[in-house]
Design a protein around this motif. Structure first.
Motif, PDB file in Angstrom:
ATOM      1  N   GLN A  24       0.401   1.130  21.663  1.00  0.00           N
ATOM      2  CA  GLN A  24       0.264   2.344  22.460  1.00  0.00           C
ATOM      3  C   GLN A  24       1.548   2.533  23.244  1.00  0.00           C
ATOM      4  O   GLN A  24       2.073   1.575  23.807  1.00  0.00           O
ATOM      5  CB  GLN A  24      -0.918   2.242  23.439  1.00  0.00           C
ATOM      6  CG  GLN A  24      -2.238   2.321  22.763  1.00  0.00           C
ATOM      7  CD  GLN A  24      -3.402   2.438  23.733  1.00  0.00           C
ATOM      8  OE1 GLN A  24      -4.442   2.868  23.319  1.00  0.00           O
ATOM      9  NE2 GLN A  24      -3.268   2.064  24.988  1.00  0.00           N
ATOM     10  N   ARG A 104      -1.412   6.247  20.412  1.00  0.00           N
ATOM     11  CA  ARG A 104      -1.880   4.980  19.848  1.00  0.00           C
ATOM     12  C   ARG A 104      -1.609   5.049  18.344  1.00  0.00           C
ATOM     13  O   ARG A 104      -2.199   5.877  17.645  1.00  0.00           O
ATOM     14  CB  ARG A 104      -3.362   4.777  20.116  1.00  0.00           C
ATOM     15  CG  ARG A 104      -3.915   3.474  19.517  1.00  0.00           C
ATOM     16  CD  ARG A 104      -5.403   3.348  19.794  1.00  0.00           C
ATOM     17  NE  ARG A 104      -6.012   2.264  19.070  1.00  0.00           N
ATOM     18  CZ  ARG A 104      -6.356   1.094  19.596  1.00  0.00           C
ATOM     19  NH1 ARG A 104      -6.153   0.862  20.881  1.00  0.00           N
ATOM     20  NH2 ARG A 104      -6.924   0.161  18.854  1.00  0.00           N
ATOM     21  N   GLU A 106      -1.956   3.244  14.803  1.00  0.00           N
ATOM     22  CA  GLU A 106      -2.816   2.239  14.173  1.00  0.00           C
ATOM     23  C   GLU A 106      -2.462   2.070  12.702  1.00  0.00           C
ATOM     24  O   GLU A 106      -2.185   3.049  12.002  1.00  0.00           O
ATOM     25  CB  GLU A 106      -4.291   2.663  14.251  1.00  0.00           C
ATOM     26  CG  GLU A 106      -4.812   2.811  15.645  1.00  0.00           C
ATOM     27  CD  GLU A 106      -6.260   3.262  15.702  1.00  0.00           C
ATOM     28  OE1 GLU A 106      -6.852   3.173  16.784  1.00  0.00           O
ATOM     29  OE2 GLU A 106      -6.823   3.715  14.662  1.00  0.00           O
ATOM     30  N   ARG A 124      -2.430   5.961  11.169  1.00  0.00           N
ATOM     31  CA  ARG A 124      -2.762   7.141  11.963  1.00  0.00           C
ATOM     32  C   ARG A 124      -2.273   6.956  13.388  1.00  0.00           C
ATOM     33  O   ARG A 124      -2.085   5.838  13.855  1.00  0.00           O
ATOM     34  CB  ARG A 124      -4.248   7.459  11.929  1.00  0.00           C
ATOM     35  CG  ARG A 124      -5.128   6.505  12.675  1.00  0.00           C
ATOM     36  CD  ARG A 124      -6.574   6.915  12.574  1.00  0.00           C
ATOM     37  NE  ARG A 124      -7.387   6.118  13.488  1.00  0.00           N
ATOM     38  CZ  ARG A 124      -8.602   6.439  13.864  1.00  0.00           C
ATOM     39  NH1 ARG A 124      -9.174   7.531  13.404  1.00  0.00           N
ATOM     40  NH2 ARG A 124      -9.270   5.675  14.706  1.00  0.00           N
ATOM     41  N   LEU A 126      -3.080   8.609  17.355  1.00  0.00           N
ATOM     42  CA  LEU A 126      -4.025   9.373  18.160  1.00  0.00           C
ATOM     43  C   LEU A 126      -3.471   9.592  19.554  1.00  0.00           C
ATOM     44  O   LEU A 126      -2.748   8.736  20.083  1.00  0.00           O
ATOM     45  CB  LEU A 126      -5.357   8.615  18.296  1.00  0.00           C
ATOM     46  CG  LEU A 126      -6.096   8.275  17.018  1.00  0.00           C
ATOM     47  CD1 LEU A 126      -5.846   6.842  16.655  1.00  0.00           C
ATOM     48  CD2 LEU A 126      -7.564   8.530  17.182  1.00  0.00           C
ATOM     49  N   GLY A 128      -5.563  10.218  22.850  1.00  0.00           N
ATOM     50  CA  GLY A 128      -6.977  10.226  23.237  1.00  0.00           C
ATOM     51  C   GLY A 128      -7.809  10.079  21.974  1.00  0.00           C
ATOM     52  O   GLY A 128      -7.563   9.192  21.157  1.00  0.00           O
ATOM     53  N   ASP A 129      -8.754  10.982  21.787  1.00  0.00           N
ATOM     54  CA  ASP A 129      -9.600  10.960  20.586  1.00  0.00           C
ATOM     55  C   ASP A 129      -9.075  11.867  19.483  1.00  0.00           C
ATOM     56  O   ASP A 129      -9.694  11.983  18.429  1.00  0.00           O
ATOM     57  CB  ASP A 129     -11.036  11.393  20.938  1.00  0.00           C
ATOM     58  CG  ASP A 129     -11.730  10.398  21.843  1.00  0.00           C
ATOM     59  OD1 ASP A 129     -11.410   9.197  21.767  1.00  0.00           O
ATOM     60  OD2 ASP A 129     -12.593  10.829  22.647  1.00  0.00           O
ATOM     61  N   THR A 130      -7.938  12.528  19.709  1.00  0.00           N
ATOM     62  CA  THR A 130      -7.387  13.472  18.744  1.00  0.00           C
ATOM     63  C   THR A 130      -6.423  12.779  17.794  1.00  0.00           C
ATOM     64  O   THR A 130      -5.441  12.169  18.228  1.00  0.00           O
ATOM     65  CB  THR A 130      -6.643  14.619  19.472  1.00  0.00           C
ATOM     66  OG1 THR A 130      -7.557  15.267  20.357  1.00  0.00           O
ATOM     67  CG2 THR A 130      -6.075  15.615  18.481  1.00  0.00           C
ATOM     68  N   VAL A 131      -6.711  12.871  16.488  1.00  0.00           N
ATOM     69  CA  VAL A 131      -5.778  12.353  15.490  1.00  0.00           C
ATOM     70  C   VAL A 131      -4.623  13.342  15.389  1.00  0.00           C
ATOM     71  O   VAL A 131      -4.827  14.513  15.073  1.00  0.00           O
ATOM     72  CB  VAL A 131      -6.460  12.169  14.115  1.00  0.00           C
ATOM     73  CG1 VAL A 131      -5.451  11.731  13.065  1.00  0.00           C
ATOM     74  CG2 VAL A 131      -7.606  11.171  14.208  1.00  0.00           C
ATOM     75  N   LYS A 134      -1.786  11.379  10.353  1.00  0.00           N
ATOM     76  CA  LYS A 134      -2.461  10.411   9.484  1.00  0.00           C
ATOM     77  C   LYS A 134      -1.701  10.308   8.179  1.00  0.00           C
ATOM     78  O   LYS A 134      -0.952  11.215   7.802  1.00  0.00           O
ATOM     79  CB  LYS A 134      -3.930  10.778   9.255  1.00  0.00           C
ATOM     80  CG  LYS A 134      -4.167  12.062   8.502  1.00  0.00           C
ATOM     81  CD  LYS A 134      -5.666  12.322   8.379  1.00  0.00           C
ATOM     82  CE  LYS A 134      -5.931  13.626   7.647  1.00  0.00           C
ATOM     83  NZ  LYS A 134      -7.371  13.885   7.501  1.00  0.00           N
TER      84      LYS A 134
END
Length: 147
Positions: A24, A104, A106, A124, A126, A128-131, A134
């Motif tokens: 991150q 982040r 991954e 991928r 991100l 927050g929760d948004t990709v 990818k």
């Protein structure tokens, strides 16, 4: 701000499908300016707030390849790590990354071809929760046999 997992090497003999590593990092104005300098991509959507406000992004965004570079960092430093050779990478940019965002990155092992030392990795990023990005990477993994 940088948060990641231990660096080093996981040789192909120790890799398993499903293994995942990440880092991150907060993307700063300085990161964007340095990337523009190194890449020579000085598109004003990255550097000029007044210009960027009048674009579809409604403000400055980080270079997509700066974000993708975080995937490279995970691959080269963590999974598989030191000694890994990139063979290919697909990228799909899903949403912008803005100055100040915490990204982040991954990487997860999808498949392993021990005979060719090739590993396919799901990748991928991100916010927050948004990709925001990818793709898939194929790498030549380090091996105990070639130490």
């Amino acid at each position: 701000m940088l948060d990641n997992q231990p660096r080093g090497t996981i040789v192909i003999e120790d890799l398993e499908v499903g293994m995942m590593r990440y880092l991150q990092k907060q993307v700063t104005d300085a990161d964007i300016e340095m990337f523009a300098e190194v890449s020579t991509d000085r598109n004003p959507v990255h550097l000029d707030e007044a210009y960027a406000r009048d674009t579809i992004f409604e403000g400055r965004i980080a270079h997509g390849m700066l974000t993708a570079g975080l995937i490279s960092a995970v691959i080269g430093e963590q999974l598989p790590g030191h000694g890994t050779v990139y063979l290919g990478q697909t990228l799909k940019f899903m949403a912008p990354v803005r100055p100040g965002d915490v990204v982040r990155a991954e990487v997860q092992v999808e498949s392993i071809d021990h005979g060719k030392r090739r590993v396919t990795l799901a990748t991928r990023c991100l916010v927050g929760d948004t990709v925001v990005l990818k793709g898939e990477a194929v790498v030549l993994a380090p091996s105990r046999k070639f130490d």
